[in-house]
Enzyme design. Structure first.
Site, PDB file in Angstrom:
ATOM      1  CG  ASP A 144     -13.465   5.111  22.196  1.00 43.92           C
ATOM      2  OD1 ASP A 144     -12.695   5.815  21.520  1.00 43.92           O
ATOM      3  OD2 ASP A 144     -13.866   5.437  23.331  1.00 43.92           O
ATOM      4  CG  HIS A 171     -13.227   8.720  25.068  1.00 39.89           C
ATOM      5  ND1 HIS A 171     -13.239   8.018  23.868  1.00 39.89           N
ATOM      6  CD2 HIS A 171     -13.203  10.028  24.718  1.00 39.89           C
ATOM      7  CE1 HIS A 171     -13.214   8.866  22.870  1.00 39.89           C
ATOM      8  NE2 HIS A 171     -13.189  10.098  23.348  1.00 39.89           N
TER       9      HIS A 171
HETATM   10  N1  LIG Z   1     -16.668  11.528  23.899  1.00 35.76           N
HETATM   11  C1  LIG Z   1     -16.131  11.536  22.688  1.00 35.76           C
HETATM   12  O1  LIG Z   1     -15.943  10.464  22.098  1.00 35.76           O
HETATM   13  C2  LIG Z   1     -15.793  12.819  22.010  1.00 35.76           C
HETATM   14  C3  LIG Z   1     -15.807  14.003  22.698  1.00 35.76           C
HETATM   15  N2  LIG Z   1     -15.535  15.183  22.070  1.00 35.76           N
HETATM   16  C4  LIG Z   1     -15.596  16.416  22.877  1.00 35.76           C
HETATM   17  O2  LIG Z   1     -16.817  17.088  22.634  1.00 35.76           O
HETATM   18  C5  LIG Z   1     -16.669  18.476  22.977  1.00 35.76           C
HETATM   19  C6  LIG Z   1     -17.289  19.364  21.895  1.00 35.76           C
HETATM   20  O3  LIG Z   1     -16.602  19.238  20.681  1.00 35.76           O
HETATM   21  P1  LIG Z   1     -17.026  20.117  19.394  1.00 35.76           P
HETATM   22  O4  LIG Z   1     -18.490  20.064  19.192  1.00 35.76           O
HETATM   23  O5  LIG Z   1     -16.128  19.732  18.306  1.00 35.76           O
HETATM   24  O6  LIG Z   1     -16.638  21.587  19.903  1.00 35.76           O
HETATM   25  P2  LIG Z   1     -17.196  22.996  19.367  1.00 35.76           P
HETATM   26  O7  LIG Z   1     -16.311  24.058  19.921  1.00 35.76           O
HETATM   27  O8  LIG Z   1     -17.389  22.946  17.880  1.00 35.76           O
HETATM   28  O9  LIG Z   1     -18.645  23.109  20.018  1.00 35.76           O
HETATM   29  C7  LIG Z   1     -18.827  23.222  21.378  1.00 35.76           C
HETATM   30  C8  LIG Z   1     -20.096  24.001  21.613  1.00 35.76           C
HETATM   31  O10 LIG Z   1     -20.273  24.102  23.029  1.00 35.76           O
HETATM   32  C9  LIG Z   1     -20.811  25.380  23.288  1.00 35.76           C
HETATM   33  N3  LIG Z   1     -20.626  25.728  24.681  1.00 35.76           N
HETATM   34  C10 LIG Z   1     -19.518  26.181  25.310  1.00 35.76           C
HETATM   35  N4  LIG Z   1     -19.792  26.437  26.608  1.00 35.76           N
HETATM   36  C11 LIG Z   1     -21.100  26.113  26.801  1.00 35.76           C
HETATM   37  C12 LIG Z   1     -21.966  26.171  27.915  1.00 35.76           C
HETATM   38  N5  LIG Z   1     -21.556  26.583  29.111  1.00 35.76           N
HETATM   39  N6  LIG Z   1     -23.241  25.768  27.731  1.00 35.76           N
HETATM   40  C13 LIG Z   1     -23.667  25.340  26.522  1.00 35.76           C
HETATM   41  N7  LIG Z   1     -22.895  25.285  25.430  1.00 35.76           N
HETATM   42  C14 LIG Z   1     -21.622  25.677  25.571  1.00 35.76           C
HETATM   43  C15 LIG Z   1     -20.099  26.311  22.316  1.00 35.76           C
HETATM   44  O11 LIG Z   1     -20.821  27.536  22.130  1.00 35.76           O
HETATM   45  C16 LIG Z   1     -20.065  25.442  21.065  1.00 35.76           C
HETATM   46  O12 LIG Z   1     -21.188  25.667  20.236  1.00 35.76           O
HETATM   47  C17 LIG Z   1     -15.175  18.693  23.176  1.00 35.76           C
HETATM   48  O13 LIG Z   1     -14.885  18.718  24.556  1.00 35.76           O
HETATM   49  C18 LIG Z   1     -14.553  17.445  22.533  1.00 35.76           C
HETATM   50  O14 LIG Z   1     -13.299  17.125  23.092  1.00 35.76           O
HETATM   51  C19 LIG Z   1     -15.246  15.228  20.736  1.00 35.76           C
HETATM   52  C20 LIG Z   1     -15.233  14.068  19.990  1.00 35.76           C
HETATM   53  C21 LIG Z   1     -15.453  12.769  20.570  1.00 35.76           C
HETATM   54  O1  LIG Z   2      -9.721  13.207  20.244  1.00 31.45           O
HETATM   55  C1  LIG Z   2     -10.444  14.114  20.711  1.00 31.45           C
HETATM   56  O2  LIG Z   2     -10.021  15.101  21.291  1.00 31.45           O
HETATM   57  C2  LIG Z   2     -11.921  13.959  20.548  1.00 31.45           C
HETATM   58  C3  LIG Z   2     -12.291  12.603  20.975  1.00 31.45           C
HETATM   59  O3  LIG Z   2     -12.494  12.318  22.137  1.00 31.45           O
HETATM   60  C4  LIG Z   2     -12.258  11.556  19.956  1.00 31.45           C
HETATM   61  O4  LIG Z   2     -12.257  11.843  18.749  1.00 31.45           O
HETATM   62  O5  LIG Z   2     -12.223  10.385  20.349  1.00 31.45           O
END
Ligand SMILES: NC(=O)C1=CN([C@@H]2O[C@H](COP(=O)(O)OP(=O)(O)OC[C@H]3O[C@@H](n4cnc5c(N)ncnc54)[C@H](O)[C@@H]3O)[C@@H](O)[C@H]2O)C=CC1
Ligand SMILES: O=C([O-])CC(=O)C(=O)O
Length: 314
Positions: A144, A171
């Site tokens: 953010d 967030h």
């Molecule tokens: N805090 C923030 O600002 C943001 C948060 N996110 C969040 O981050 C998370 C991940 O996003 P991406 O990497 O794009 O998803 P993705 O689906 O590409 O990767 C997630 C990974 O987690 C793994 N996974 C699933 N269950 C698991 C477990 N029990 N133990 C270990 N690994 C496990 C999967 O195998 C996969 O490799 C989502 O929940 C998304 O909403 C995304 C962007 C910004």
């Molecule tokens: O928007 C989403 O789902 C992933 C996230 O938290 C971000 O990009 O800020």
């Protein structure tokens, strides 16, 4: 943890480049051995080890100083972050249980959404395990700030490197509150600019989700932001006395138990919560702050209730 995913892979690459890292342990339920082999060929000092499956989870965590958790499912167009709760709550709970058992002194960075609920789940799990240190548990909201800095610099034609906008609250949607009046160096905005920038920063995650058309949410910018937060944490652990980041942490800044704000990081985690950012807000910011509280409170309570209903496994 979740290192083979859309965020995990570029994040692992970015932290592999850091001279502050001696060992990089990457864990996922799938595809992690290839990522580890691939990364390990980069000629930077960090030694890379890959771990997969729940039997290898404990060893992935032993001796670790900073744990980063981007495990879980991302949004698709039309979904809110809260729509991820039913899957990601369990994933975060299970992983934080393992962190509590294997590296209870580590800094823990929670990226998995909905952060407004997964961070309280993590706190509750650590409490049930008897190892909760609120100074070392962080909901990652760095993206953010990264977005706010970028959009403000573009709008005002400023040098990006100089711009710093604190972002407070939580967030998700309107719980993300950029304090544009606290931008450094000082910048003045008219009402229309404040409205436009605030809404863009709040919806920036959705902007990416829609542009990706079903292929996930922000990964590269998130990896960049998470790498920045890791680097800041490591500098703090190394004794640097001038490390500040925004993060969603246990907080007494408002009546809510968790709140994102700027914090000063030190060897033991959060050394101080910066309260001055919430003083002297504009009328717009003050109203937005009051307006975000009910949603943030409900998300926090949802996380706590979930964790209390399903006690930790010992
Ligand atoms: N805090 C923030 O600002 C943001 C948060 N996110 C969040 O981050 C998370 C991940 O996003 P991406 O990497 O794009 O998803 P993705 O689906 O590409 O990767 C997630 C990974 O987690 C793994 N996974 C699933 N269950 C698991 C477990 N029990 N133990 C270990 N690994 C496990 C999967 O195998 C996969 O490799 C989502 O929940 C998304 O909403 C995304 C962007 C910004
Ligand atoms: O928007 C989403 O789902 C992933 C996230 O938290 C971000 O990009 O800020």
């Amino acid at each position: 943890l979740g290192a083979a995913g859309g965020i995990g892979q570029p994040l692992a690459l970015l932290v592999k480049m850091s001279p502050l890292i001696s060992a990089l342990h990457i864990y996922d339920i799938a595809n992690v051995k290839g990522v580890a082999a691939d990364l390990s060929h980069c000629n930077t000092p960090a030694q890379v080890l890959g771990f997969t499956g729940s039997s290898e989870l404990p060893n992935s965590l032993k001796g670790v100083d900073v744990v980063v958790i981007p495990a879980g499912v991302p949004r698709k167009p039309g979904m809110t972050r809260d729509d991820l709760f039913s899957i990601n709550a369990n994933i975060v709970k299970t992983l934080v249980e393992a962190v509590a058992d294997n590296c209870p002194d580590a800094f823990i960075h929670i990226i998995s959404n909905p952060v407004n609920s997964t961070l309280p789940i993590a706190a509750e799990v650590l409490k049930q395990k008897g190892v909760y240190d609120p100074k070392k548990l962080f909901g990652v909201t760095t993206l953010d700030v990264v977005r706010a800095n970028t959009f403000v610099a573009q709008k005002k034609n400023l040098k990006l490197i100089d711009v710093d906008v604190p972002v407070v609250g939580g967030h998700a949607g309107k719980t993300i509150l950029p304090l544009l009046s606290k931008t450094r160096p000082p910048v003045s905005f008219n009402d229309e600019e404040v409205q436009e920038l605030t809404v863009r920063i709040q919806n920036a995650g959705t902007e990416v989700v829609e542009a990706k058309e079903g292929a996930g949410s922000a990964t590269l910018s998130m990896a960049y932001a998470a790498a920045r937060f890791v680097e800041s944490s490591l500098r703090a652990l190394d004794g640097d006395a001038d490390v500040y980041e925004c993060s969603f942490v246990q907080s007494d800044l408002t009546e809510l138990p968790f709140f994102a704000s700027r914090v000063k990081l030190g060897r033991k985690g959060v050394e101080a919560i910066i309260s001055s950012d919430l003083q002297g807000l504009t009328e717009y910011e003050q109203k937005a702050l009051e307006a975000l509280k009910p949603e943030l409170k409900a998300s926090i309570e949802k996380g706590i209730a979930f964790a209390q209903k399903q006690p930790v496994t010992t």
